[in-house]
Design an enzyme around this catalytic site. Structure first.
Site, PDB file in Angstrom:
ATOM      1  N   HIS A   1       0.799  -0.989   0.277  1.00 55.43           N
ATOM      2  CA  HIS A   1      -0.229   0.158   0.182  1.00 55.43           C
ATOM      3  C   HIS A   1       0.743   1.298  -0.053  1.00 55.43           C
ATOM      4  CE1 HIS A   1      -3.055   3.259   0.616  1.00 55.43           C
ATOM      5  NE2 HIS A   1      -2.419   3.028   1.980  1.00 55.43           N
TER       6      HIS A   1
ATOM      7  N   HIS B   1       1.395   5.792  -1.286  1.00 55.55           N
ATOM      8  CA  HIS B   1      -0.041   6.843  -1.378  1.00 55.55           C
ATOM      9  C   HIS B   1       1.229   7.504  -2.495  1.00 55.55           C
ATOM     10  CE1 HIS B   1      -0.741   7.797   3.517  1.00 55.55           C
ATOM     11  NE2 HIS B   1      -1.201   6.229   2.695  1.00 55.55           N
TER      12      HIS B   1
ATOM     13  N   TYR C   1       1.131  -3.844 -20.489  1.00 51.15           N
ATOM     14  CA  TYR C   1       1.770  -4.310 -19.593  1.00 51.15           C
ATOM     15  C   TYR C   1       0.971  -3.754 -18.097  1.00 51.15           C
ATOM     16  CZ  TYR C   1       6.364  -5.885 -20.555  1.00 51.15           C
ATOM     17  OH  TYR C   1       7.336  -7.382 -21.032  1.00 51.15           O
TER      18      TYR C   1
END
Length: 223
Positions: A92, A94, A119
């Site tokens: 995860h 930002h 891709y």
């Protein structure tokens, strides 16, 4: 991969993501599944660029801390993906362009990005967008579970991307591809770019074994 090697890989890949500006400050988190059903996860308030292998959070299969520093508050997010996907790792971030994409009004929750490149399809398939929840809110786990395991690539609105993979490296490569495709989308927004055709999507899906959610707008038609 041994637990010691997993610790080293989390730190190595985390440093690479941080040094290339893909997740600033103490944002972002990484986890990897262990053979006993538990998993290793980055600690809370830790920069991915300065992780210590010995201080990573070691959790059991129920998400309880066994050793190391207190884990990221995003543990429910990671757990939801492990419970619904055959995943061995979750990343995860930002990352700027993915966060920007998650804030645009035209984004389709079933496919946050169109089929821009082969891709992108190969690494991410389709990307779901889930509504905003404050960081660490356990309700985000319910939103992820609501996707029924159909997406390995998810955007959290006004927050950032989260991607699961068969390996740590695969999850990192996929989230990097998601970020680059989000960047392409923003660069081309309003310019009427040419996306892959349904036939081209079908060819990529067949050749590389890409499984797209049935309700995704760019799911290849049945033959």
């Amino acid at each position: 991969m041994t637990e010691s090697k997993i610790r080293e890989e989390i730190c190595r890949l985390g440093r690479s993501l941080f040094e290339r500006g893909l997740t600033p400050g103490s944002s972002g988190n990484i986890s990897a599944k262990l053979d006993d059903g538990g998993y290793m996860v980055t600690p809370t308030n830790a920069s991915l660029g300065f992780l210590d292998p010995a201080r990573l959070s070691r959790l059991d299969a129920r998400g309880r801390l066994l050793s190391g520093d207190a884990p990221t508050k995003e543990v429910p997010l990671h757990t939801a993906l492990y419970q619904t996907r055959p995943a061995r790792a979750v990343v995860h971030l930002h990352s700027t362009h993915s966060v920007a994409l998650s804030m645009l009004p035209e984004i389709d929750p079933r496919a946050a990005l169109p089929p821009m490149t082969a891709y992108y399809l190969m690494k991410c398939g389709a990307t779901a967008l889930v509504p905003y929840y404050r960081p660490g809110d356990p309700a985000v786990a319910d939103a992820i579970k609501g996707l029924a395991g159909k997406y390995s690539s998810v955007l959290l609105a006004n927050h950032g991307p989260v991607v699961s993979g068969d390996t740590l490296e695969a999850a990192v490569f996929a989230i990097e591809e998601l970020e680059e495709t989000a960047k392409l989308y923003l660069l081309l927004r309003g310019l009427n770019p040419r996306y892959l055709t349904p036939a081209q999507v079908a060819d990529v899906s067949k050749t590389f074994g890409v499984v797209l959610p049935e309700h995704s707008p760019h799911t290849p038609p049945s033959s």
